[in-house]
Design an enzyme around this catalytic site. Structure first.
Site, PDB file in Angstrom:
ATOM      1  N   GLN A   1      -4.012  -1.298   9.844  1.00 35.05           N
ATOM      2  CA  GLN A   1      -4.000  -2.628   9.236  1.00 35.05           C
ATOM      3  C   GLN A   1      -4.604  -3.646  10.198  1.00 35.05           C
ATOM      4  OE1 GLN A   1      -3.055  -3.291   6.037  1.00 35.05           O
ATOM      5  NE2 GLN A   1      -3.710  -5.397   6.366  1.00 35.05           N
TER       6      GLN A   1
ATOM      7  N   LYS B   1       0.836  -1.203   0.000  1.00 36.61           N
ATOM      8  CA  LYS B   1       0.000   0.000   0.000  1.00 36.61           C
ATOM      9  C   LYS B   1       0.874   1.257   0.000  1.00 36.61           C
ATOM     10  CE  LYS B   1      -3.718  -2.444   2.355  1.00 36.61           C
ATOM     11  NZ  LYS B   1      -4.393  -2.746   3.624  1.00 36.61           N
TER      12      LYS B   1
ATOM     13  N   ASP C   1     -10.329   3.454   4.674  1.00 36.98           N
ATOM     14  CA  ASP C   1     -10.802   2.068   4.588  1.00 36.98           C
ATOM     15  C   ASP C   1     -12.329   2.004   4.524  1.00 36.98           C
ATOM     16  OD1 ASP C   1      -8.956   0.059   4.308  1.00 36.98           O
ATOM     17  OD2 ASP C   1      -8.488  -0.081   6.455  1.00 36.98           O
TER      18      ASP C   1
END
Ligand code: NDP
Length: 286
Positions: free
Chosen positions: A96, A52, A119
């Protein structure tokens, strides 16, 4: 059968984003910034977060990986998020998952500022999505919808297998918003093969290798395979397979996304799109 080529479409999306990134830098004198918080050493998470970070940097964004030790306390993780929330150069924050045992993910996910929640996991973004309003939308289902672009979704019966908060549920919301008729299946669903046989569009987000067989697929259906499963391959090496038995399904489906090279690359490209969207709209709304 045609492949829904996630690598190609992700490259096209990045090419669309690049001039917007350049325009942002020109207008604001800094790069859009994605900050990724990684707690612990989970090897898959280390790889995902590096990918990412690199994808954001390759597109001309700033990306910083914040690594906290496995033993970090809830308060330490929350404090890091708080400092990112109040930092004006931070546009997108991603924590994460999964977090190491002992940390409660719910307050951590909810601590991320709604307008930096790239997200799309914060309850406010989830709620806005379900209301059909402008939101930061979870990257994987957003990527699936991009793979479906140009295909006729309206009025089609879509079966989504999986009801997780990160894939199945937001996928169902996006399909509804696109006027599909949606059935969400899960581990308690009865007669899953027969239900799948009624699907014009089948989305598999289960986490079980090659679980969906070719005989479950309606001839001519569109199949999106979200699953990423590592299985033993030849010569002791592992390989990735999806939740759909690809070799069986490709003979029956009209379109199918491969694993790897389907939904996966779209997920990362959509993270970049969300970061840019967050950067642009946060500065406009101020
Ligand atoms: P979860 O484990 O959170 O959810 C799995 C879902 O599948 C659950 O709703 C579960 O039902 C359902 N399920 C499990 N077993 C069965 C069964 N036998 N029959 C029917 N339904 C079943 O997984 P995620 O949603 O997080 O991920 C799903 C897959 O997608 C995984 O392979 C993951 O690696 C992959 N993934 C891929 C991404 C990408 O970028 N391509 C991103 C995120 C995930 P129940 O709710 O009843 O338990």
């Amino acid at each position: 059968m045609a492949l829904l080529d996630g690598k190609l479409l992700a490259a096209e999306l990045r090419a669309e984003l690049a001039p917007r990134v350049a325009a942002f830098v020109q207008a604001h004198g800094r790069k859009p910034g994605l900050d990724v918080v990684l707690v612990g050493e989970d090897p898959a998470s280390v790889v995902y977060t590096r990918n990412k970070e690199k994808a954001a940097q390759d597109l001309g964004m700033r990306s910083t990986l914040h690594r906290l030790p496995k033993a970090a306390t809830q308060a330490e993780v929350l404090a890091r998020i708080e400092s990112l929330n109040s930092d004006d150069a931070v546009d997108g924050i991603l924590v994460q998952l999964p977090l190491p045992e002992g940390l409660d993910p719910t307050p951590i996910v909810e601590a991320v500022r709604v307008d930096k929640d790239v997200d799309g996991f914060h309850p406010v973004n989830v709620g806005l999505l379900s209301l059909g309003r402008n939101a930061l939308v979870a990257c994987t289902p957003q990527g699936c919808m991009r793979l479906l672009r140009g295909l006729d979704v309206r009025g089609k019966h879509t079966v989504v297998i999986g009801r997780s908060n990160i894939v199945g549920k937001p996928m169902a919301q996006l399909l509804l918003a696109a006027d599909a008729t949606v059935t969400v299946a899960h581990s308690k669903t009865r007669g899953l093969p027969e239900l799948c046989q009624t699907a014009d569009i089948l989305v598999a987000a289960i986490g079980r290798p090659e679980f969906v067989r070719g005989s479950w697929i309606k001839p001519g259906a569109i199949v999106l395979d979200v699953g990423i499963n590592r299985v033993d391959g030849e010569g002791g090496k592992s390989r990735l397979v999806g939740d759909v038995a690809f070799a069986e399904a490709e003979a029956i489906a009209s379109y199918i996304s491969p694993v790897p090279g389907g939904v996966g690359p779209m997920t990362i490209a959509c993270l970049l799109a969300n970061t840019l969207q967050a950067a642009e709209s946060r500065l406009v709304n101020r």
